[in-house]
Scaffold this active site. Structure first.
Site, PDB file in Angstrom:
ATOM      1  N   SER A 286       0.822  -1.213   0.000  1.00  0.00           N
ATOM      2  CA  SER A 286       0.000   0.000   0.000  1.00  0.00           C
ATOM      3  C   SER A 286       0.855   1.261   0.000  1.00  0.00           C
ATOM      4  O   SER A 286       0.332   2.363   0.018  1.00  0.00           O
ATOM      5  CB  SER A 286      -0.932  -0.003   1.212  1.00  0.00           C
ATOM      6  OG  SER A 286      -0.191  -0.188   2.411  1.00  0.00           O
TER       7      SER A 286
ATOM      8  N   ASN B  64      -2.219  -2.604  13.306  1.00  0.00           N
ATOM      9  CA  ASN B  64      -3.676  -2.418  13.266  1.00  0.00           C
ATOM     10  C   ASN B  64      -4.118  -1.148  13.995  1.00  0.00           C
ATOM     11  O   ASN B  64      -4.927  -0.380  13.479  1.00  0.00           O
ATOM     12  CB  ASN B  64      -4.381  -3.650  13.840  1.00  0.00           C
ATOM     13  CG  ASN B  64      -4.128  -4.888  13.005  1.00  0.00           C
ATOM     14  OD1 ASN B  64      -3.587  -4.789  11.891  1.00  0.00           O
ATOM     15  ND2 ASN B  64      -4.473  -6.050  13.516  1.00  0.00           N
TER      16      ASN B  64
ATOM     17  N   THR C 150     -39.455  28.045  -9.601  1.00  0.00           N
ATOM     18  CA  THR C 150     -39.770  26.671  -9.214  1.00  0.00           C
ATOM     19  C   THR C 150     -39.958  25.949 -10.547  1.00  0.00           C
ATOM     20  O   THR C 150     -40.452  26.556 -11.509  1.00  0.00           O
ATOM     21  CB  THR C 150     -41.048  26.576  -8.356  1.00  0.00           C
ATOM     22  OG1 THR C 150     -42.145  27.077  -9.112  1.00  0.00           O
ATOM     23  CG2 THR C 150     -40.929  27.381  -7.065  1.00  0.00           C
ATOM     24  N   HIS C 151     -39.545  24.711 -10.606  1.00  0.00           N
ATOM     25  CA  HIS C 151     -39.568  23.942 -11.877  1.00  0.00           C
ATOM     26  C   HIS C 151     -38.754  24.656 -12.971  1.00  0.00           C
ATOM     27  O   HIS C 151     -39.002  24.462 -14.157  1.00  0.00           O
ATOM     28  CB  HIS C 151     -40.988  23.712 -12.394  1.00  0.00           C
ATOM     29  CG  HIS C 151     -41.960  23.277 -11.347  1.00  0.00           C
ATOM     30  ND1 HIS C 151     -42.251  21.960 -11.095  1.00  0.00           N
ATOM     31  CD2 HIS C 151     -42.685  24.005 -10.454  1.00  0.00           C
ATOM     32  CE1 HIS C 151     -43.142  21.881 -10.102  1.00  0.00           C
ATOM     33  NE2 HIS C 151     -43.408  23.111  -9.690  1.00  0.00           N
TER      34      HIS C 151
ATOM     35  N   SER D 224     -12.931  28.312 -26.546  1.00  0.00           N
ATOM     36  CA  SER D 224     -13.111  27.166 -27.425  1.00  0.00           C
ATOM     37  C   SER D 224     -12.056  27.234 -28.518  1.00  0.00           C
ATOM     38  O   SER D 224     -11.695  28.311 -28.972  1.00  0.00           O
ATOM     39  CB  SER D 224     -14.502  27.201 -28.050  1.00  0.00           C
ATOM     40  OG  SER D 224     -14.519  26.435 -29.245  1.00  0.00           O
TER      41      SER D 224
ATOM     42  N   LYS E  72     -16.798  31.849 -27.774  1.00  0.00           N
ATOM     43  CA  LYS E  72     -17.141  31.085 -26.581  1.00  0.00           C
ATOM     44  C   LYS E  72     -16.331  31.468 -25.356  1.00  0.00           C
ATOM     45  O   LYS E  72     -15.141  31.720 -25.411  1.00  0.00           O
ATOM     46  CB  LYS E  72     -16.917  29.593 -26.848  1.00  0.00           C
ATOM     47  CG  LYS E  72     -17.904  29.029 -27.832  1.00  0.00           C
ATOM     48  CD  LYS E  72     -19.176  28.622 -27.158  1.00  0.00           C
ATOM     49  CE  LYS E  72     -18.979  27.240 -26.592  1.00  0.00           C
ATOM     50  NZ  LYS E  72     -20.225  26.576 -26.308  1.00  0.00           N
TER      51      LYS E  72
ATOM     52  N   ASN F 223     -16.421  29.432 -21.818  1.00  0.00           N
ATOM     53  CA  ASN F 223     -17.083  28.293 -21.192  1.00  0.00           C
ATOM     54  C   ASN F 223     -16.878  28.245 -19.683  1.00  0.00           C
ATOM     55  O   ASN F 223     -15.785  28.520 -19.187  1.00  0.00           O
ATOM     56  CB  ASN F 223     -16.568  26.986 -21.818  1.00  0.00           C
ATOM     57  CG  ASN F 223     -16.990  26.849 -23.266  1.00  0.00           C
ATOM     58  OD1 ASN F 223     -18.056  27.314 -23.654  1.00  0.00           O
ATOM     59  ND2 ASN F 223     -16.126  26.225 -24.063  1.00  0.00           N
TER      60      ASN F 223
ATOM     61  N   GLU G  78     -18.617  23.495 -14.377  1.00  0.00           N
ATOM     62  CA  GLU G  78     -19.021  22.163 -14.839  1.00  0.00           C
ATOM     63  C   GLU G  78     -18.268  21.063 -14.088  1.00  0.00           C
ATOM     64  O   GLU G  78     -18.832  20.029 -13.737  1.00  0.00           O
ATOM     65  CB  GLU G  78     -18.773  22.039 -16.345  1.00  0.00           C
ATOM     66  CG  GLU G  78     -19.622  22.981 -17.179  1.00  0.00           C
ATOM     67  CD  GLU G  78     -19.154  23.007 -18.629  1.00  0.00           C
ATOM     68  OE1 GLU G  78     -18.350  23.906 -18.965  1.00  0.00           O
ATOM     69  OE2 GLU G  78     -19.557  22.136 -19.408  1.00  0.00           O
TER      70      GLU G  78
ATOM     71  N   TYR H 173      -9.638  -6.466  12.638  1.00  0.00           N
ATOM     72  CA  TYR H 173      -9.034  -5.986  11.395  1.00  0.00           C
ATOM     73  C   TYR H 173      -9.044  -7.069  10.324  1.00  0.00           C
ATOM     74  O   TYR H 173      -8.803  -8.243  10.596  1.00  0.00           O
ATOM     75  CB  TYR H 173      -7.585  -5.538  11.664  1.00  0.00           C
ATOM     76  CG  TYR H 173      -6.858  -5.082  10.406  1.00  0.00           C
ATOM     77  CD1 TYR H 173      -6.969  -3.777   9.957  1.00  0.00           C
ATOM     78  CD2 TYR H 173      -6.090  -5.980   9.648  1.00  0.00           C
ATOM     79  CE1 TYR H 173      -6.335  -3.361   8.795  1.00  0.00           C
ATOM     80  CE2 TYR H 173      -5.453  -5.572   8.484  1.00  0.00           C
ATOM     81  CZ  TYR H 173      -5.580  -4.259   8.063  1.00  0.00           C
ATOM     82  OH  TYR H 173      -4.961  -3.851   6.916  1.00  0.00           O
TER      83      TYR H 173
ATOM     84  N   GLN I 245      -7.458  -2.125   4.083  1.00  0.00           N
ATOM     85  CA  GLN I 245      -6.420  -1.345   3.405  1.00  0.00           C
ATOM     86  C   GLN I 245      -7.016  -0.591   2.210  1.00  0.00           C
ATOM     87  O   GLN I 245      -6.463   0.401   1.759  1.00  0.00           O
ATOM     88  CB  GLN I 245      -5.292  -2.278   2.945  1.00  0.00           C
ATOM     89  CG  GLN I 245      -4.157  -1.585   2.250  1.00  0.00           C
ATOM     90  CD  GLN I 245      -2.935  -2.490   2.154  1.00  0.00           C
ATOM     91  OE1 GLN I 245      -2.269  -2.734   3.149  1.00  0.00           O
ATOM     92  NE2 GLN I 245      -2.661  -3.014   0.973  1.00  0.00           N
TER      93      GLN I 245
ATOM     94  N   LYS J  85      -8.328   3.651   1.928  1.00  0.00           N
ATOM     95  CA  LYS J  85      -7.613   4.922   1.841  1.00  0.00           C
ATOM     96  C   LYS J  85      -7.706   5.661   0.508  1.00  0.00           C
ATOM     97  O   LYS J  85      -8.008   6.854   0.475  1.00  0.00           O
ATOM     98  CB  LYS J  85      -6.133   4.716   2.181  1.00  0.00           C
ATOM     99  CG  LYS J  85      -5.918   4.339   3.622  1.00  0.00           C
ATOM    100  CD  LYS J  85      -4.487   3.951   3.880  1.00  0.00           C
ATOM    101  CE  LYS J  85      -4.377   3.012   5.062  1.00  0.00           C
ATOM    102  NZ  LYS J  85      -5.126   1.741   4.895  1.00  0.00           N
TER     103      LYS J  85
HETATM  104  N1  ARG Z   1      -1.215  -1.361   5.284  1.00  0.00           N
HETATM  105  C1  ARG Z   1      -2.174  -1.847   6.208  1.00  0.00           C
HETATM  106  C2  ARG Z   1      -3.510  -1.109   6.018  1.00  0.00           C
HETATM  107  O1  ARG Z   1      -3.494  -0.113   5.406  1.00  0.00           O
HETATM  108  C3  ARG Z   1      -1.708  -1.637   7.606  1.00  0.00           C
HETATM  109  C4  ARG Z   1      -2.252  -2.603   8.620  1.00  0.00           C
HETATM  110  C5  ARG Z   1      -1.775  -3.943   8.337  1.00  0.00           C
HETATM  111  N2  ARG Z   1      -2.072  -4.838   9.383  1.00  0.00           N
HETATM  112  C6  ARG Z   1      -1.939  -6.173   9.235  1.00  0.00           C
HETATM  113  N3  ARG Z   1      -2.259  -6.895  10.224  1.00  0.00           N
HETATM  114  N4  ARG Z   1      -1.560  -6.677   8.101  1.00  0.00           N
HETATM  115  O2  ARG Z   1      -4.561  -1.549   6.441  1.00  0.00           O
END
Ligand code: ARG
Length: 463
Positions: free
Chosen positions: A28, A115, A160-161, A282, A288, A290, A295, A322, A327, A330
């Site tokens: 990650s 964790n 309205t509308h 444009s 134009k 824009n 948008e 966990y 993971q 994120k």
């Molecule tokens: N890279 C992991 C995550 O983002 C970190 C936690 C990993 N924990 C584990 N027990 N493998 O979730």
């Protein structure tokens, strides 16, 4: 002894390193490197706590804390050797710390797990984004207040509308968005309050047998308290879901406002002129200009709602505590937060820069029989007609004006009288748009004096 291909963190149990595809799906670091500052801050607080509780020596803690600052500056200077083999930001930093300070680095992970570490880092990052969103919203509200104040009594059609309904003021329309963005601030504040519990010390899932001081780390990291259940602490991603939910509603508001700017800036409406700074041209049509920024703001909700649905889908059905699924929490949150902050900044810029075209607004306000309700109200007030009858009489007059191709105030008194004999000259007073908006003094109504009172209330609130 572990050989080079094995993992330095858990190589003891493994006879072989991972397959290249395993590494690719598992790592990650390409995205969670964004958590480096939170990771280092959390580790520094953890090391200080380990020393203060006598779990490690003061000397080791100092060496660790100093070493982490070195790592921080390496990352900030762009000199840090990120490695996919080391999976994530937590192990990258710990391994580098070991290169720099040696043996004491191995003591940092006492009474902690990745964790609770990742739960902490990500929570602090999201908390920072909630704060940033609140600031971005305040800036946008300030820009709206400037527009509202300048045109507190400028008349424009209310729809309205998307059909002409009744005249309103430009200030009132701007203040409608202030209310929406104000509620968005409230949602981010609520989410922030609930998320401000520290998961550090939950360790892998069950807590730890070391005599840690969770209040100390919670306080050092700006949390209100440590989280009360270690399983929940490492399994919970509500904080990200609440942030995303607030972000989605905010993005929806931005999208609606953006849509209005797109419509209003068209040649058919000409209600506003967007600045060159927030428009594009444009390549083929020289005339134009824009509203691309508007948008794109209108569209950003797609990614933000997508992230929200994405994270709910990842989290649903996960057993405690966990799981590696988490993971996947994120990337989408990072993208949603970036999109939201960019959209807020672009909207603030556009609102600050835009010119409302008072004349076009006023001209449009008077067309489309926008004061028909005022006429009906006058018949009720002055002639004592039941509102339903007044509605009917007014409808007859609108049809008459439409047939003649004129507006209501252009009808003669005789024509008016043909619909109801009691109508007098005084009716023409209420057919003007200025009088119409000035008369709507009910609390929350569009009268300029109301708008000014609301502007003053918001200024007070923001100061
Ligand atoms: N890279 C992991 C995550 O983002 C970190 C936690 C990993 N924990 C584990 N027990 N493998 O979730």
């Amino acid at each position: 002894m572990t050989d080079k291909t094995q993992n330095a963190m858990w190589g003891g149990r493994f006879a072989a390193g991972p397959d290249a595809i395993m590494e690719a799906i598992n790592a990650s670091i390409s995205f969670d490197k964004r958590l480096y500052a939170q990771d280092i801050e959390g580790s520094r607080a953890h090391a200080a706590m380990l020393a203060s509780t006598g779990i490690i020596t003061d000397k080791d803690a100092e060496t660790i804390r100093e070493g982490l600052l070195t790592v921080l500056s390496e990352i900030e200077r762009g000199e840090f050797p990120f490695s996919a083999a080391l999976e994530d930001i937590h192990m990258n930093i710990e391994a580098r710390l070991k290169d720099i300070i040696g043996e004491p680095a191995g003591r940092l992970h006492t009474a902690r797990s990745r964790n609770d570490q990742v739960a902490l880092d990500f929570r602090m990052w999201v908390r920072g984004q909630a704060d940033a969103a609140i600031e971005g919203l305040k800036a946008l509200i300030r820009a709206l207040l400037v527009q509202a104040e300048a045109g507190a009594d400028w008349v424009m059609p209310g729809f309205t509308h998307l059909q002409t309904a009744q005249p309103v003021t430009w200030g009132h329309h701007m203040m409608a968005y202030v209310e929406m963005f104000g509620r968005d601030i409230g949602r981010f504040e609520d989410a922030r309050r609930r998320m401000n519990e520290c998961p550090l010390g939950a360790a892998a899932l069950a807590g730890t047998s070391f005599p840690i001081d969770r209040d100390m780390t919670a306080q050092a990291l700006g949390f209100d308290r440590p989280s009360a259940n270690s399983l929940d602490a490492v399994a919970d991603r509500d904080f990200a879901l609440e942030y995303l939910s607030a972000a989605t509603i905010c993005a929806m508001h931005l999208s609606r406002m953006a849509e209005e700017l797109v419509i209003w800036s068209s040649a058919q409406f000409r209600f506003v002129t967007l600045s060159d700074r927030f428009s594009t041209g444009s390549s083929i049509m020289p005339q134009k200009k824009n509203p691309d920024a508007a948008e794109l703001i209108r569209a950003k909700i797609g990614r933000i709602l997508g992230a929200t649905v994405g994270l709910f889908t990842v989290m649903k059905g996960l057993p405690l505590a966990y799981s590696k699924d988490m993971q996947e929490d994120k990337e989408q949150v990072f993208d949603a937060a970036d999109s939201l902050m960019l959209a807020l900044a672009a909207m603030s810029g556009m609102v600050s820069d835009l010119t409302a075209n008072r004349e076009a607004l006023s001209l449009a306000a008077a067309s489309g029989f926008s004061t028909a309700t005022d006429l009906a109200d006058w018949l009720v007030r002055e002639l004592g007609l039941p509102f339903r009858d007044a509605h009917h009489v007014t409808g007859t007059l609108v049809a008459m004006a439409e047939k003649k191709g004129c507006d209501l105030p252009d009808l003669s008194l005789d024509e008016m009288k043909s619909a109801h004999s009691g109508i007098t000259d005084a009716v023409f007073d209420v057919l003007g748009v200025e009088n119409s908006v000035a008369s709507r003094r009910s609390y929350g109504g569009t009268a300029p004096e109301n708008v000014r009172a609301q502007i003053a209330r918001w200024k007070e609130k923001l100061s």
